[in-house]
Design an enzyme around this catalytic site. Structure first.
Site, PDB file in Angstrom:
ATOM      1  N   ASN A   9      53.959  44.546  45.476  1.00 32.67           N
ATOM      2  CA  ASN A   9      53.858  43.543  46.540  1.00 32.67           C
ATOM      3  C   ASN A   9      53.266  42.296  45.895  1.00 32.67           C
ATOM      4  OD1 ASN A   9      53.263  41.963  48.751  1.00 32.67           O
ATOM      5  ND2 ASN A   9      51.574  43.254  49.483  1.00 32.67           N
ATOM      6  N   LYS A  11      52.865  39.407  47.095  1.00 31.66           N
ATOM      7  CA  LYS A  11      52.148  38.546  48.047  1.00 31.66           C
ATOM      8  C   LYS A  11      52.549  37.078  47.840  1.00 31.66           C
ATOM      9  CE  LYS A  11      48.401  41.842  48.028  1.00 31.66           C
ATOM     10  NZ  LYS A  11      47.072  42.149  48.481  1.00 31.66           N
ATOM     11  N   HIS A  97      51.673  44.821  56.885  1.00 34.02           N
ATOM     12  CA  HIS A  97      50.621  44.762  55.869  1.00 34.02           C
ATOM     13  C   HIS A  97      49.328  44.298  56.534  1.00 34.02           C
ATOM     14  CE1 HIS A  97      48.305  43.587  52.375  1.00 34.02           C
ATOM     15  NE2 HIS A  97      49.108  44.363  51.664  1.00 34.02           N
ATOM     16  N   GLU A  99      47.161  42.269  55.699  1.00 36.17           N
ATOM     17  CA  GLU A  99      46.954  40.808  55.691  1.00 36.17           C
ATOM     18  C   GLU A  99      47.752  40.143  56.815  1.00 36.17           C
ATOM     19  OE1 GLU A  99      47.969  40.334  51.564  1.00 36.17           O
ATOM     20  OE2 GLU A  99      46.134  41.391  51.022  1.00 36.17           O
ATOM     21  N   GLU A 169      47.052  52.068  53.229  1.00 38.27           N
ATOM     22  CA  GLU A 169      46.275  51.121  52.436  1.00 38.27           C
ATOM     23  C   GLU A 169      44.934  50.873  53.118  1.00 38.27           C
ATOM     24  OE1 GLU A 169      49.009  48.508  49.893  1.00 38.27           O
ATOM     25  OE2 GLU A 169      48.941  47.589  51.858  1.00 38.27           O
ATOM     26  N   GLY A 175      42.667  44.687  46.933  1.00 40.00           N
ATOM     27  CA  GLY A 175      42.240  43.514  46.164  1.00 40.00           C
ATOM     28  C   GLY A 175      40.745  43.464  45.894  1.00 40.00           C
ATOM     29  N   SER A 215      44.007  48.603  45.141  1.00 42.36           N
ATOM     30  CA  SER A 215      43.433  48.573  43.789  1.00 42.36           C
ATOM     31  C   SER A 215      43.950  49.701  42.897  1.00 42.36           C
ATOM     32  CB  SER A 215      41.908  48.571  43.847  1.00 42.36           C
ATOM     33  OG  SER A 215      41.451  47.417  44.537  1.00 42.36           O
ATOM     34  N   GLY A 236      49.518  45.723  44.596  1.00 41.43           N
ATOM     35  CA  GLY A 236      49.355  44.278  44.742  1.00 41.43           C
ATOM     36  C   GLY A 236      49.100  43.630  43.390  1.00 41.43           C
TER      37      GLY A 236
HETATM   38  C1  PEP Z   1      48.403  45.459  48.699  1.00 44.85           C
HETATM   39  O1  PEP Z   1      47.991  44.445  49.203  1.00 44.85           O
HETATM   40  O2  PEP Z   1      49.444  45.990  49.116  1.00 44.85           O
HETATM   41  C2  PEP Z   1      47.622  46.050  47.592  1.00 44.85           C
HETATM   42  C3  PEP Z   1      47.679  47.331  47.414  1.00 44.85           C
HETATM   43  O3  PEP Z   1      46.869  45.179  46.844  1.00 44.85           O
HETATM   44  P1  PEP Z   1      45.977  45.531  45.550  1.00 44.85           P
HETATM   45  O4  PEP Z   1      46.762  46.497  44.706  1.00 44.85           O
HETATM   46  O5  PEP Z   1      45.766  44.221  44.858  1.00 44.85           O
HETATM   47  O6  PEP Z   1      44.707  46.132  46.044  1.00 44.85           O
END
Ligand code: PEP
Length: 252
Positions: A9, A11, A97, A99, A169, A175, A215, A236
Site C-alpha cells: 500500500n 499510500k 483503510h 486512514e 491492521e 506506521g 509495521s 505500507g
Molecule cells: C498500512 O497502512 O496498510 C500499513 C500496514 O502501514 P505500515 O506497514 O507502514 O505500518
C-alpha cells in the site's frame, strides 16, 4: 485453499515517475524469484495506468487502487469510481483503510456501497479492519473487528464474500514501528475466521485470506506468516523500497 498474499500500500507517496520506477523494480525482481504468494501493489490513482503498462507478467504482479468512490459516476468532483479504476487494468482495491475511516469519515454504510461497486466492476476488495490503541487496551478489539466485518461485509452473499480479501491492521501498529506479536496476530485472525464461519460456514471461512498489516518488515514477516491464520501482509512503509518489499514477499 485460501491464497497467500503480500500486497503493498503505497499510500500518498511517490511521484508518477518514482512510482513507475518502483513498480519496474518490483516487476524485475519477481522475474528472478518464484514467490510462494500472490504479490500486489496498490498505488495512487494517478499511477494506475502507467504502472499497469510496465507490469510484464500480471500473473506474478497484481495491481490495485487504494480506494474508490461510493458512486458509479456523476457530479462528485475529485472522486474516482470503481469502473474508472477497473478501466486502468487494476484488479484490486483497498477499502476501509483506517486512514480513510479516521481522516475521511468512512463509515460501514459507505463501505458497503464501495464494496458492492468494486465487486460489480470485477475488482477484488482488500477490506481493512482493526482497532485503535484505546480499544485494545480496553480489551474491546474482538468486538471492534467483529462489528467492522459484520457491518461492512455480512450483507454479501457467500459467493460475493468469497471474493473479498481481509486485512487486519491494528491502528496502533500502522506506521508506528510497533508490530503486533505473531501470537497477538494469530489470536485475532483466528477470531475473525471464526466470526466468518459463524455467518457463512467453515468452507467460506477457510477459503478467506486474512492479511496482517502494521509495521510488517523483512525482519518480522516470516514469524507472522508462519502462523496458521495469517495469510500474508498488507505492507505500507516497507513497500516503498523494492528490497524491503521483496524481503517480505520471500518470507513465505
Ligand atoms: C498500512 O497502512 O496498510 C500499513 C500496514 O502501514 P505500515 O506497514 O507502514 O505500518
Amino acid at each position: 485453499m485460501r491464497k497467500k498474499i503480500v500486497a503493498g500500500n503505497w499510500k500518498m507517496n511517490t511521484t508518477l515517475q518514482e512510482g513507475v520506477k518502483l513498480a519496474e523494480e518490483v516487476d524485475n525482481a519477481l522475474k528472478t524469484v518464484e514467490p510462494k504468494c500472490d504479490v500486489i501493489v496498490c498505488v495512487p490513482f494517478t499511477h494506475l495506468a502507467s504502472v499497469n503498462a510496465v507490469i510484464t507478467n500480471p500473473q506474478k504482479l497484481g495491481l490495485g487502487a487504494e480506494n474508490c468512490a461510493n458512486h458509479k459516476s456523476g457530479a462528485y468532483t475529485g472522486e474516482v469510481s470503481a469502473p474508472m479504476v477497473a478501466s486502468t487494468g487494476a484488479k484490486y482495491v483497498i477499502l476501509g483503510h483506517s486512514e480513510r475511516r479516521q481522516y475521511y469519515g468512512e463509515t460501514s454504510e459507505t463501505l458497503r456501497e464501495k464494496v458492492a461497486l468494486a465487486l460489480e466492476n470485477g475488482l477484488t476488495p482488500i477490506f481493512c479492519i482493526g482497532e485503535v490503541l484505546e480499544e485494545r487496551e480496553a480489551n474491546k478489539h474482538f468486538e471492534v473487528v467483529k462489528t467492522q466485518v459484520s457491518e461492512g461485509l455480512f450483507n454479501l452473499s457467500a459467493d460475493d464474500f468469497g471474493k473479498v480479501i481481509l486485512a487486519y491492521e491494528p491502528v496502533w501498529a500502522i506506521g508506528t514501528g510497533k508490530t503486533a506479536t505473531a501470537d497477538q496476530a494469530e489470536e485475532i485472525h483466528a477470531f475473525i475466521r471464526s466470526t466468518i464461519a459463524e455467518k457463512y460456514g467453515n468452507e467460506v471461512a477457510d477459503n478467506t485470506s486474512i492479511l496482517y498489516g502494521g509495521s510488517c518488515k523483512p525482519t518480522n514477516a516470516a514469524e507472522l506468516f508462519a502462523k496458521p491464520d495469517v495469510d500474508g501482509g498488507l505492507i505500507g512503509g516497507a513497500a516503498l523500497k523494492c528490497a524491503d518489499f521483496m524481503g517480505i514477499v520471500t518470507a513465505f
